[in-house]
Design a protein around this motif. Sequence first.
Motif, PDB file in Angstrom:
ATOM      1  N   ASP A  68       0.708  -1.723   0.118  1.00 18.09           N
ATOM      2  CA  ASP A  68      -0.550  -0.033  -0.018  1.00 18.09           C
ATOM      3  C   ASP A  68       1.040   1.242   0.327  1.00 18.09           C
ATOM      4  OD1 ASP A  68       1.292   0.554   2.674  1.00 18.09           O
ATOM      5  OD2 ASP A  68      -1.200  -0.476   3.517  1.00 18.09           O
ATOM      6  N   ASP A  69       0.873   2.507  -0.218  1.00 16.62           N
ATOM      7  CA  ASP A  69       1.038   3.475  -0.348  1.00 16.62           C
ATOM      8  C   ASP A  69       2.307   3.231   0.830  1.00 16.62           C
ATOM      9  OD1 ASP A  69      -0.369   3.796  -2.482  1.00 16.62           O
ATOM     10  OD2 ASP A  69      -2.213   5.780  -1.779  1.00 16.62           O
ATOM     11  N   ARG A  70       1.391   2.856   1.840  1.00 14.69           N
ATOM     12  CA  ARG A  70       2.095   3.874   3.896  1.00 14.69           C
ATOM     13  C   ARG A  70       3.375   2.552   3.382  1.00 14.69           C
ATOM     14  NH1 ARG A  70       0.243   4.362   9.718  1.00 14.69           N
ATOM     15  NH2 ARG A  70      -0.294   6.384   8.730  1.00 14.69           N
ATOM     16  N   ALA A  71       3.452   1.982   2.589  1.00 18.14           N
ATOM     17  CA  ALA A  71       4.647   0.751   2.912  1.00 18.14           C
ATOM     18  C   ALA A  71       5.435   1.339   1.288  1.00 18.14           C
ATOM     19  CB  ALA A  71       3.920  -0.873   2.235  1.00 18.14           C
ATOM     20  N   ARG A  72       5.109   1.516   0.499  1.00 21.73           N
ATOM     21  CA  ARG A  72       5.534   2.599  -0.525  1.00 21.73           C
ATOM     22  C   ARG A  72       6.635   3.345  -0.343  1.00 21.73           C
ATOM     23  NH1 ARG A  72       1.643   0.452  -3.930  1.00 21.73           N
ATOM     24  NH2 ARG A  72       0.586   2.684  -3.859  1.00 21.73           N
ATOM     25  N   GLU A  73       5.931   4.293   0.756  1.00 20.72           N
ATOM     26  CA  GLU A  73       6.641   5.676   1.309  1.00 20.72           C
ATOM     27  C   GLU A  73       7.696   5.436   2.109  1.00 20.72           C
ATOM     28  OE1 GLU A  73       2.797   8.019   2.769  1.00 20.72           O
ATOM     29  OE2 GLU A  73       2.416   8.040   0.532  1.00 20.72           O
ATOM     30  N   ALA A  74       7.595   4.428   2.886  1.00 23.41           N
ATOM     31  CA  ALA A  74       7.958   4.183   4.397  1.00 23.41           C
ATOM     32  C   ALA A  74       9.491   3.376   3.166  1.00 23.41           C
ATOM     33  CB  ALA A  74       7.834   3.046   5.222  1.00 23.41           C
ATOM     34  N   ALA A  75       9.375   2.533   2.450  1.00 25.10           N
ATOM     35  CA  ALA A  75      10.173   1.951   1.561  1.00 25.10           C
ATOM     36  C   ALA A  75      11.271   2.956   0.919  1.00 25.10           C
ATOM     37  CB  ALA A  75       9.664   1.269   0.147  1.00 25.10           C
ATOM     38  N   ALA A  76      10.863   3.827   0.140  1.00 27.68           N
ATOM     39  CA  ALA A  76      11.585   5.245  -0.178  1.00 27.68           C
ATOM     40  C   ALA A  76      12.194   5.774   0.929  1.00 27.68           C
ATOM     41  CB  ALA A  76      10.169   5.853  -0.537  1.00 27.68           C
ATOM     42  N   SER A  77      11.596   5.787   2.400  1.00 30.56           N
ATOM     43  CA  SER A  77      12.363   7.029   2.960  1.00 30.56           C
ATOM     44  C   SER A  77      13.915   6.092   3.366  1.00 30.56           C
ATOM     45  CB  SER A  77      11.577   7.627   4.250  1.00 30.56           C
ATOM     46  OG  SER A  77      11.098   6.246   5.084  1.00 30.56           O
ATOM     47  N   LEU A  78      13.469   5.139   3.865  1.00 31.87           N
ATOM     48  CA  LEU A  78      14.617   3.844   3.660  1.00 31.87           C
ATOM     49  C   LEU A  78      15.988   3.438   2.607  1.00 31.87           C
ATOM     50  CD1 LEU A  78      12.443   1.142   6.043  1.00 31.87           C
ATOM     51  CD2 LEU A  78      14.679   3.183   6.940  1.00 31.87           C
ATOM     52  N   GLY A  79      15.288   3.931   1.419  1.00 28.79           N
ATOM     53  CA  GLY A  79      16.315   3.973   0.344  1.00 28.79           C
ATOM     54  C   GLY A  79      15.759   2.339  -1.082  1.00 28.79           C
ATOM     55  N   LEU A  80      14.526   2.438  -0.527  1.00 32.29           N
ATOM     56  CA  LEU A  80      14.600   0.534  -1.120  1.00 32.29           C
ATOM     57  C   LEU A  80      13.461   1.108  -2.204  1.00 32.29           C
ATOM     58  CD1 LEU A  80      13.270  -1.033   1.955  1.00 32.29           C
ATOM     59  CD2 LEU A  80      15.411  -1.306   0.659  1.00 32.29           C
ATOM     60  N   PRO A  81      13.321   0.408  -2.820  1.00 32.93           N
ATOM     61  CA  PRO A  81      12.602   0.313  -4.456  1.00 32.93           C
ATOM     62  C   PRO A  81      10.898   1.162  -3.770  1.00 32.93           C
ATOM     63  CG  PRO A  81      13.271  -1.603  -4.479  1.00 32.93           C
ATOM     64  CD  PRO A  81      13.830  -1.273  -3.253  1.00 32.93           C
ATOM     65  N   ARG A  82      10.800   1.884  -5.304  1.00 34.69           N
ATOM     66  CA  ARG A  82       8.971   2.712  -4.524  1.00 34.69           C
ATOM     67  C   ARG A  82       8.277   1.762  -5.181  1.00 34.69           C
ATOM     68  NH1 ARG A  82      10.698   9.020  -4.168  1.00 34.69           N
ATOM     69  NH2 ARG A  82      12.309   8.543  -3.417  1.00 34.69           N
ATOM     70  N   THR A  83       8.787   1.089  -6.248  1.00 36.62           N
ATOM     71  CA  THR A  83       7.995   0.372  -6.903  1.00 36.62           C
ATOM     72  C   THR A  83       7.123  -1.611  -6.008  1.00 36.62           C
ATOM     73  OG1 THR A  83       8.609  -1.106  -8.208  1.00 36.62           O
ATOM     74  CG2 THR A  83       8.206   1.048  -8.602  1.00 36.62           C
TER      75      THR A  83
END
Length: 110
Positions: A68-83
């Motif tokens: 979901d959006d929250r998981a993708r946003e958290a991933a981006a903040s951790l430098g992980l893929p966004r998709t």
Amino acid sequence: MHAALLEGAEVVLRRWGGDLRRLRDEANGDPEAVRELLQEVPRIGPVGAGIFCREAQGLWPELRPFFDDRAREAAASLGLPRTDEGLAGLVAPDELPRLASALVRSSLQH
């Protein structure tokens, strides 16, 4: 809250015979249709349907990958893929629910 749970259970019993696999069959394996059908249950909205899909993807491969959006946003903040696909490449398919949940928990701690 008790009345809402009872009403939701009654809908699931009446509509799908108490078996959410029948909901999946009705959706023909389409993840968006699964989310829409889940929202027919009282008090389940887009967020609740997303939570269900996040967890059920471990058992229902047709929902994979789901973040979901929250998981993708958290991933981006951790430098992980966004998709979804990029995140799915990080773990085995049966670990997707665990990764998605960990990302959400991470976002709640910040």
